[in-house]
Design a protein around this motif. Sequence first.
Motif, PDB file in Angstrom:
ATOM      1  N   LEU A  31      -1.358   3.319   0.825  1.00 10.33           N
ATOM      2  CA  LEU A  31      -0.099   4.010   1.100  1.00 10.33           C
ATOM      3  C   LEU A  31      -0.314   5.513   1.174  1.00 10.33           C
ATOM      4  CD1 LEU A  31       3.034   4.096   1.259  1.00 10.33           C
ATOM      5  CD2 LEU A  31       3.055   4.092  -1.242  1.00 10.33           C
ATOM      6  N   VAL A  32      -1.003   6.084   0.181  1.00  7.93           N
ATOM      7  CA  VAL A  32      -1.240   7.532   0.159  1.00  7.93           C
ATOM      8  C   VAL A  32      -2.106   7.939   1.345  1.00  7.93           C
ATOM      9  CG1 VAL A  32      -2.370   9.393  -1.103  1.00  7.93           C
ATOM     10  CG2 VAL A  32      -0.911   7.774  -2.317  1.00  7.93           C
ATOM     11  N   GLY A  33      -3.152   7.137   1.626  1.00  2.00           N
ATOM     12  CA  GLY A  33      -4.047   7.475   2.722  1.00  2.00           C
ATOM     13  C   GLY A  33      -3.338   7.511   4.064  1.00  2.00           C
ATOM     14  N   LEU A  34      -2.475   6.529   4.312  1.00  2.00           N
ATOM     15  CA  LEU A  34      -1.789   6.468   5.605  1.00  2.00           C
ATOM     16  C   LEU A  34      -0.774   7.598   5.747  1.00  2.00           C
ATOM     17  CD1 LEU A  34      -1.268   2.618   5.909  1.00  2.00           C
ATOM     18  CD2 LEU A  34      -2.983   4.034   7.032  1.00  2.00           C
ATOM     19  N   LEU A  35      -0.065   7.921   4.663  1.00  2.00           N
ATOM     20  CA  LEU A  35       0.885   9.033   4.742  1.00  2.00           C
ATOM     21  C   LEU A  35       0.156  10.361   4.925  1.00  2.00           C
ATOM     22  CD1 LEU A  35       3.443   7.970   1.980  1.00  2.00           C
ATOM     23  CD2 LEU A  35       3.754   7.887   4.452  1.00  2.00           C
ATOM     24  N   ALA A  36      -1.013  10.487   4.297  1.00  2.00           N
ATOM     25  CA  ALA A  36      -1.804  11.714   4.496  1.00  2.00           C
ATOM     26  C   ALA A  36      -2.281  11.817   5.940  1.00  2.00           C
ATOM     27  CB  ALA A  36      -2.987  11.720   3.530  1.00  2.00           C
ATOM     28  N   LEU A  37      -2.735  10.708   6.506  1.00  2.00           N
ATOM     29  CA  LEU A  37      -3.186  10.715   7.898  1.00  2.00           C
ATOM     30  C   LEU A  37      -2.055  11.032   8.861  1.00  2.00           C
ATOM     31  CD1 LEU A  37      -5.577   7.628   7.929  1.00  2.00           C
ATOM     32  CD2 LEU A  37      -6.219  10.004   8.384  1.00  2.00           C
TER      33      LEU A  37
END
Length: 986
Positions: A31-37
Amino acid sequence: MSQVGFRVLGPVTVAGPGGPAELVGGRQRTLVGLLALAGGSVVSRDRLVDALWGEDPPRTALRTLHSHVSRVRQALEAAGLPDLLLTREPGYTLAIPRDCVDAHRFDAAVLRARTALDAGAWADAAAGLQEALGLWHGDALADGPPHGWAAAEVTRLHEMRLAAQEELWEARLRLGEHGQGVAELERLVAEHPSREGLARLLMLALYRSGRRADALERYHLLRERLADELGVDPDVRLQRLHTAILRGDPDLDLAAVAAPPPPEPIAVTPAQLPPPVGHFAGRAAHLDELDGWLAGPSGESRVVVICGPAGMGKTAFAAQWTRRIKESFPDGQLFLDLRGEDPDASLPPSEALAYVLRGLGVPADRVPQHVADQLGLYRSLIGPRRMLLVLDDAGTADHVLPLVPPTPTSLLVVTSRRRLAALAAYHEVRQVELDVLAPDEAMALLRGVLGPARVAAETAEAAQLARLCGGIPLALRLAAAKLAARPRQPIADLVAELSGDDRLDVLAIDGDTRSVRNVLATVHDSLSGSAAALFRLLGLHPGVTFSTHLSAALTGISHGRARRDLDELASAHLITEVHSGRYRMHDLIRIYAVEQAAETDAADRAAATTRILDWYLAIAHAANRILDPARDRVPAADTAFEPPFARTPDAVLAFLDREHANLVAVVVHAERHGHLAVTWQLSYLIAGYFESRGHAGDRVEIYRRGHAAAVRLGDRVAEGMMLSGLGVALITAHRHDEALDQLRAALVVMASTGDERGRGHVYNNIAATLGELRQFEAATEACEQALAVHTANNHRLGVLLALNNLGHLHARTGRLDLSLSCLEQGLALARQDGDVRLEGAIWHSMGETHGYRGDDEAAMACFGEALALRRTTGNLLYQSSTLHQIGTVQLRSGRTDEALATFAEEYQISRSTNDEHLQSIALADLGSARLAAGDPAGARADLRRALELRERIPDDYELGIVQQLIAELDRHDQAGSSSGSGSADF
């Protein structure tokens, strides 16, 4: 945010001022990775569910996602990063600069290095690429395995890393580092044995290291692998390198590799912008927005994507804006039609680059043949200059990526029917999404083409023409062109033509291929097979909007598959997302979808119609079990459709609120297609929704359809239930005389079928109707008949309803002790049965009775219990009624400010239910409270509106209350007026 770091190129980590964030579990890290991307963009909940669980998420996926978001917020806050993870409809976003994310820093570093490569600055390029690759610490999202589209995003990142590795060794071989390169390139080739670019670099490194035989062996190994796996030969560059190695071509030696020549000056200053479109109208906010953005600070590159459905005037908008900013780009303006929506005519990158190079003054015989060489020359020529490039009708991001200027001194403007989301993965993009013109903008366009006088002479007809064109600029221009060619034809004539079934035929001009239908056909033809099939079937849906879940049911595919097809349709702007997981079509696009549906096989159409109705019937059953489980006279169907809502009243009502505009249309659709049982069953099952939300006119229409269907079926039991339901609907519409006619007819039908339970309910409903007409004795008699019938049949719900109604009627006729006796019996039964809805109703009636006794404290206690219970069931009509009583007691007790707040809430609820009767009552309440608060002007405004509504919904009793308040207000004005001026005319 110098202390903030989001790492996704490897294990997902977050560093803040308070230390690392503790992310628990793979899904939180994903979740964090996709929102950061996403780089500050909103990622919808549906897309996140797809990324975290794949095609078949659990029913609790949304609830679990909310839980993950909450825990991630806590982890970020503990790391000193509060207020970063924000809810922004239709999903979530991270409010962080792009340079806080290692993936975005990687993109920027690679872009700078590629500029150095193009300029032949090999050492700078190698250093930049080494820096970029140093940001990787393993596979992307290594400890947060994603699914669906997110897995494809990870694949894209890995492809970018591999491309950067190739470019690094391209530069290092240019610097003579072939000896060091052999070992590293051997490792990379072992990991990616079919990668031709790596094989080419390894062959060159081996050859320059004196290992000619090994270089040739590498070629043969690759050729055999490609033949076995894909049935193809190595690409032309590899074949040429192989031939050169066989010959020992001296051009392969390092000494022969020279830096590229400096870019030649542009021989001409291109000025290729198309002329502005005549009579351009509207879009002022978008134009001003882009002007402001252009004047602001620049990033790594400047890219604008103008997207929107077919016919929205994207090219016209681009021409309008670029002409007003062209002076900011003195080195020239280039324009290229990529023809991206036509697969047979679209320009491949090599042709597009060649065209642009010729526009930059490169002679045709000096344009390189290979794309890589063309790209290098293009970037070298445009890099230091201030130029404006417009790419019209791009089909995909791949169409555009090679032509992005390497520096922010130039601007790229792209128009496309698609959002080109992949472009934002590589560059900072300013997106402008054009929709239909607002009514005043559409009228301005018509005035521009037809002249102000002609439009002014038929203003109403012109407005109707704009509505029939759906506000779509292309349709408006075609309609206006027809009228312009017939200067004596009334606008009303064309409106009549467009009001028929052949609207798309009318919106065409002989000799012009850009009819609305042809434009939509090009979009439709570019879709994948599954997305095109879904689009055609959606033409069978009779409603205004549709959900992801309906789309899956309609096509018989998984929810995840349906979501991907809908994403494709939304990207092509054939549908628009109006709420998370809910879509609509513009009117003319919908007409085209209906046409496409009509061309499908008749059996397929019939099957799809059945699936639509089965889905709505399943949803209605599931909703009814939550809202009104005692309404159990339609057996549940055996269906595989799962309800797309949580099993709580709030969740059910929220979902049906979004479906509300479809409900009448679906019932009508069922009747017209001969699904008569579905017609009356839907009417019966969704009554609980209307009981909670009002919309009396829709409820009447649905029950009329249900009754007609029951009669056509010859189902007398269903006919009786529909007549009873129609009577209740008419009561809520405040049409009491009609209600009595239908209810008395229902009694006759039910007597003939022996439906005693139904008869008892009808007597209850007759009592309610007579009570509304203030015929209290006759109402009491009917209610006692209801109680007798239900008691004889041991029907507990009917007994409860009758006791509550009797208690209410006894209170209205002054028999207060008898009222409380009935209500206390009913309260005990409701609590035994756990019937929250009726317990709330009985508390409300008890409050009324205590109010009649003058015991305001006891009344308020009862109304408080009633309101709390009614809030749990989500029934807005009942909440409004209880708020009216609470505010009345507050006002009577001198608590004017509290009464004003209560009546304001009552009014807001009455407006949301579209119930003008309740709105009039609430406005009268507000008027009385404002008068008590010393605000005669506010009171007069409220009472004037209450009177206007009461004239449309007659009620002598309520009208008398409003008139009495107005008279009191007039007396107040006369008493305070020294001039003796009269009151306003009501």
